[in-house]
Design a protein around this motif. Structure first.
Motif, PDB file in Angstrom:
ATOM      1  N   VAL A  88       0.718  -1.024  -0.070  1.00  0.00           N
ATOM      2  CA  VAL A  88       0.309   0.041   0.031  1.00  0.00           C
ATOM      3  C   VAL A  88       0.957   1.194   0.125  1.00  0.00           C
ATOM      4  N   ARG A  89       0.989   2.127  -0.995  1.00  0.00           N
ATOM      5  CA  ARG A  89       1.284   3.437  -0.908  1.00  0.00           C
ATOM      6  C   ARG A  89       0.952   4.785  -0.578  1.00  0.00           C
ATOM      7  N   ARG A  90      -0.896   4.228  -0.619  1.00  0.00           N
ATOM      8  CA  ARG A  90      -1.082   5.762  -0.045  1.00  0.00           C
ATOM      9  C   ARG A  90      -1.622   5.773   1.323  1.00  0.00           C
ATOM     10  N   SER A  91      -1.032   6.838   1.672  1.00  0.00           N
ATOM     11  CA  SER A  91      -1.036   7.551   2.828  1.00  0.00           C
ATOM     12  C   SER A  91      -1.879   8.535   2.867  1.00  0.00           C
ATOM     13  N   ASP A  92      -3.162   9.000   3.630  1.00  0.00           N
ATOM     14  CA  ASP A  92      -4.034  10.278   4.194  1.00  0.00           C
ATOM     15  C   ASP A  92      -2.618  11.555   4.482  1.00  0.00           C
ATOM     16  N   GLY A  93      -2.845  11.202   5.241  1.00  0.00           N
ATOM     17  CA  GLY A  93      -1.064  11.976   6.242  1.00  0.00           C
ATOM     18  C   GLY A  93      -0.111  12.439   5.683  1.00  0.00           C
ATOM     19  N   LEU A  94       0.295  11.765   5.040  1.00  0.00           N
ATOM     20  CA  LEU A  94       1.376  12.588   3.681  1.00  0.00           C
ATOM     21  C   LEU A  94       0.936  13.237   2.200  1.00  0.00           C
ATOM     22  N   LEU A  95      -0.294  12.618   2.078  1.00  0.00           N
ATOM     23  CA  LEU A  95      -0.920  13.573   0.259  1.00  0.00           C
ATOM     24  C   LEU A  95      -1.750  15.163   1.829  1.00  0.00           C
ATOM     25  N   ARG A  96      -2.067  14.769   2.985  1.00  0.00           N
ATOM     26  CA  ARG A  96      -2.095  15.740   3.164  1.00  0.00           C
ATOM     27  C   ARG A  96      -0.826  17.288   4.146  1.00  0.00           C
ATOM     28  N   VAL A  97       0.248  16.478   3.961  1.00  0.00           N
ATOM     29  CA  VAL A  97       1.580  17.104   4.668  1.00  0.00           C
ATOM     30  C   VAL A  97       2.235  17.443   3.293  1.00  0.00           C
ATOM     31  N   PHE A  98       2.117  16.768   1.982  1.00  0.00           N
ATOM     32  CA  PHE A  98       2.230  17.294   0.241  1.00  0.00           C
ATOM     33  C   PHE A  98       1.756  19.033   0.406  1.00  0.00           C
ATOM     34  N   PHE A  99       0.604  18.822   0.612  1.00  0.00           N
ATOM     35  CA  PHE A  99      -0.406  20.224   0.464  1.00  0.00           C
ATOM     36  C   PHE A  99      -0.252  20.981   1.269  1.00  0.00           C
TER      37      PHE A  99
END
Length: 180
Positions: A88-99
């Motif tokens: 699994v490479r999806r991460s809600d937390g890291l997606l938030r960090v990106f933005f």
């Protein structure tokens, strides 16, 4: 991994009731694959319907003890050695960090600090679990301990990373003038 294979794996060790399995999930698989009572009992019924587990004993108040069938053992072994794990490479937390550039730097730092706090809290839960389990010399204890160690190391890394990221945000804020 699926709940199906988690249940098969636990039943490969020894027969158990749904209640017993729920307890084993809470003390051994909580870091890997948590399950609720309703999910577990639903999966046990599906496994029984598929012929992968069988009721080996019935007790008071409708208590059923399940055992792994030969077909269930074949399914577990097939999954263990022939099915490639999902990475699994999806991460809600890291997606938030990106933005996080979309919020004020202080909000970004607060988010990162909250991520660090969450990692510390989860690390403490895992450490408590490690202390509360009656580890023995069996295979399930040995490999369960390996999985638990992954969780302990991962949460420690998450805490360190969140602190580092928060510091980088603070440094960037002092180095750059505010954007209009």
């Amino acid at each position: 991994m699926s709940l199906r294979h988690a249940v098969l794996g636990l039943l490969a060790e020894r027969p158990a009731s749904g209640y017993d399995l729920l307890g084993r999930f809470q003390t051994s698989l909580v870091n890997v694959w948590p399950a609720t009572q309703s999910q577990l009992y639903t999966e046990l019924n599906r496994l029984a319907d598929a012929g992968l587990v069988a009721v080996s004993a019935e007790g008071p108040r409708g208590r059923k003890e399940y055992t792994l069938t030969d077909e269930g053992r074949r399914e577990l072994l097939h999954w263990l050695v022939e099915v490639e794990p999902q990475r699994v490479r999806r991460s809600d937390g890291l997606l938030r960090v990106f933005f996080l550039n979309q919020v004020a730097p202080e909000q970004a730092r607060t988010y990162m600090e909250r991520e660090g706090t969450t990692a510390v809290e989860y690390h403490q839960e895992l450490a408590e679990l490690e202390r509360s389990v009656d580890w023995d010399e069996g295979d399930l204890s040995f490999y369960g301990r390996l999985a638990l160690e992954w969780g302990l190391r991962f949460t420690r890394m998450q805490e360190e990373w969140a602190q580092w990221a928060s510091e980088r945000i603070a440094e960037r804020t002092t180095e750059r003038p505010p954007q209009p």
